[in-house]
Design a protein around this motif. Structure first.
Motif, PDB file in Angstrom:
ATOM      1  N   ALA A 110      21.767  -2.776  22.390  1.00 51.80           N
ATOM      2  CA  ALA A 110      22.089  -1.348  22.290  1.00 51.80           C
ATOM      3  C   ALA A 110      20.951  -0.479  22.813  1.00 51.80           C
ATOM      4  N   ASP A 111      19.714  -0.892  22.545  1.00 53.71           N
ATOM      5  CA  ASP A 111      18.554  -0.164  23.089  1.00 53.71           C
ATOM      6  C   ASP A 111      18.612  -0.136  24.613  1.00 53.71           C
TER       7      ASP A 111
ATOM      8  N   ILE B  53      27.696  -4.248  18.783  1.00 49.55           N
ATOM      9  CA  ILE B  53      26.879  -3.596  19.807  1.00 49.55           C
ATOM     10  C   ILE B  53      27.445  -2.224  20.154  1.00 49.55           C
ATOM     11  N   GLY B  54      28.757  -2.139  20.312  1.00 49.56           N
ATOM     12  CA  GLY B  54      29.376  -0.850  20.614  1.00 49.56           C
ATOM     13  C   GLY B  54      29.040   0.203  19.570  1.00 49.56           C
TER      14      GLY B  54
ATOM     15  N   ILE C 283      30.293  -0.549  28.791  1.00 50.75           N
ATOM     16  CA  ILE C 283      31.049  -1.775  28.540  1.00 50.75           C
ATOM     17  C   ILE C 283      30.278  -2.622  27.550  1.00 50.75           C
ATOM     18  N   ASN C 284      30.885  -2.871  26.391  1.00 51.98           N
ATOM     19  CA  ASN C 284      30.212  -3.595  25.318  1.00 51.98           C
ATOM     20  C   ASN C 284      31.115  -4.628  24.654  1.00 51.98           C
ATOM     21  N   CYS C 285      32.098  -5.139  25.395  1.00 50.18           N
ATOM     22  CA  CYS C 285      32.989  -6.170  24.860  1.00 50.18           C
ATOM     23  C   CYS C 285      32.598  -7.533  25.422  1.00 50.18           C
ATOM     24  N   PRO C 286      32.982  -8.617  24.760  1.00 47.23           N
ATOM     25  CA  PRO C 286      32.666  -9.954  25.288  1.00 47.23           C
ATOM     26  C   PRO C 286      33.564 -10.295  26.471  1.00 47.23           C
ATOM     27  N   HIS C 287      33.120 -11.257  27.264  1.00 54.04           N
ATOM     28  CA  HIS C 287      33.952 -11.758  28.360  1.00 54.04           C
ATOM     29  C   HIS C 287      34.854 -12.867  27.830  1.00 54.04           C
TER      30      HIS C 287
END
Length: 328
Positions: free
Chosen positions: A109-110, A161-162, A212-216
């Motif tokens: 996130a940083d 994270i989002g 964009i903060n979702c997993p693949h």
């Protein structure tokens, strides 16, 4: 009779403290020179190991798992993302998979927030100006960027994270919006003053910054497709600290080249470690070498989680970080 220690094969160099603890607890086979394993070496590893400790650079596909020895019962991934592991094949073979969620949340996130600041404010361009000895002094119209305060941030993937990104962005005065597979709890929405968008398309069309903060996963591959990228307004920025495969990278490049997007901040790439040469030439793009989670504290915490998962599994219990389903 002394019980035989399980054979643990580690695919990459880990922090010294982590490796030392692994050698104390297990028959640990380490990768001292940190050279990524070839496919043949990975096959040899799954044939011999009781536990495999891979990282995101190791593709543990169905072909490799098909050659696993009978003793391989745990893949203790050093990392949160498990898109490099064929979970279905592992499950069919009775192999448990664990990961290291949570410990990298704040670090990633940083870095996301750093890119949200760096691209609109042209920070890297400014550094390059100084480094190239090209700066001729202050002027009213020199190096003009865009203000962050008051801008709308659209977060794709409102997991740990989002939410951490949202907290940081909120402190900078940004308006928080998000799209997620499932709406988060009302208390979290209230805390973050976040607006939920059921339609990703509608959210993208209205944001100033998209993070964009979702997993693949198979469901999120090219989630930001060429069609969806075209929905984003020309003045907006795209930030990706998740996985490169979530974005149609060639389409993103075409839009940046044509000025259909204001810029991008990328810590991940679709074909990494290869980076498209066109991205390197763009002044409105900040590129980082997949370093969002790269802190000493984070790596030590990851190692501790891996060891806890292994120790719990060996003791006959369900590991705390067993991977069941991937979602965003």
């Amino acid at each position: 009779m002394v019980q035989k220690k399980p054979v643990v094969i580690v695919t990459r160099k880990l922090p010294d403290a982590v490796e030392t603890r692994m050698m104390e607890l297990f028959d640990a086979r380490l990768n001292v020179d940190d050279t990524p394993m070839s496919k043949a070496e990975l096959v040899d590893a799954v044939k011999e190991a009781d536990i495999l400790v891979p990282t995101l650079t190791d593709r543990i596909d169905a072909g490799i798992l098909a050659q696993a020895g009978p003793n391989l019962r745990l893949i203790a991934n050093f990392g949160t993302g498990v898109d490099h592991i064929d979970l279905k094949s592992a499950r069919q073979r009775g192999i448990t998979v664990t990961n290291t969620p949570g410990v990298l949340t704040e670090d990633t996130a940083d870095m996301t927030m750093a890119l949200i600041m760096a691209v609109p404010r042209r920070i890297v361009e400014g550094v390059q100006l100084i480094d190239g000895d090209e700066w001729e002094g202050w002027s009213p119209t020199s190096m003009l960027g865009h203000r962050i305060n008051g801008k709308r941030l659209g977060i794709v993937g409102m997991g740990r994270i989002g939410q951490a990104v949202a907290r940081r962005a909120q402190a900078f005065g940004m308006s928080i919006h998000y799209h997620n597979q499932h709406r988060v709890h009302p208390d979290i929405e209230g805390e973050l003053q976040a607006t939920y968008w059921e339609s990703l398309d509608q959210m993208l069309a209205r944001m100033d910054v998209v993070s964009i903060n979702c997993p693949h996963t198979p469901a999120t591959y090219h989630l930001l497709s060429a069609r969806r990228l075209k929905l984003i307004q020309p003045h907006a920025y795209v930030i990706n600290t998740a996985r490169g495969e979530i974005v149609d990278e060639p389409a993103l490049i075409r839009m940046l080249e044509k000025g259909d997007l204001a810029g991008a901040g990328l810590d991940v790439f679709e074909n990494e470690p290869a980076i498209n040469p066109k991205l390197r030439k763009m002044k409105n793009v900040v590129l980082l070498p997949h370093m969002g989670s790269a802190t000493i504290e984070g790596r030590l915490d990851m190692g501790e989680k891996v060891i806890i998962n292994m120790k719990t599994f060996i003791d006959g219990h369900t590991p705390p970080d067993r991977v069941i389903d991937a979602f965003y």
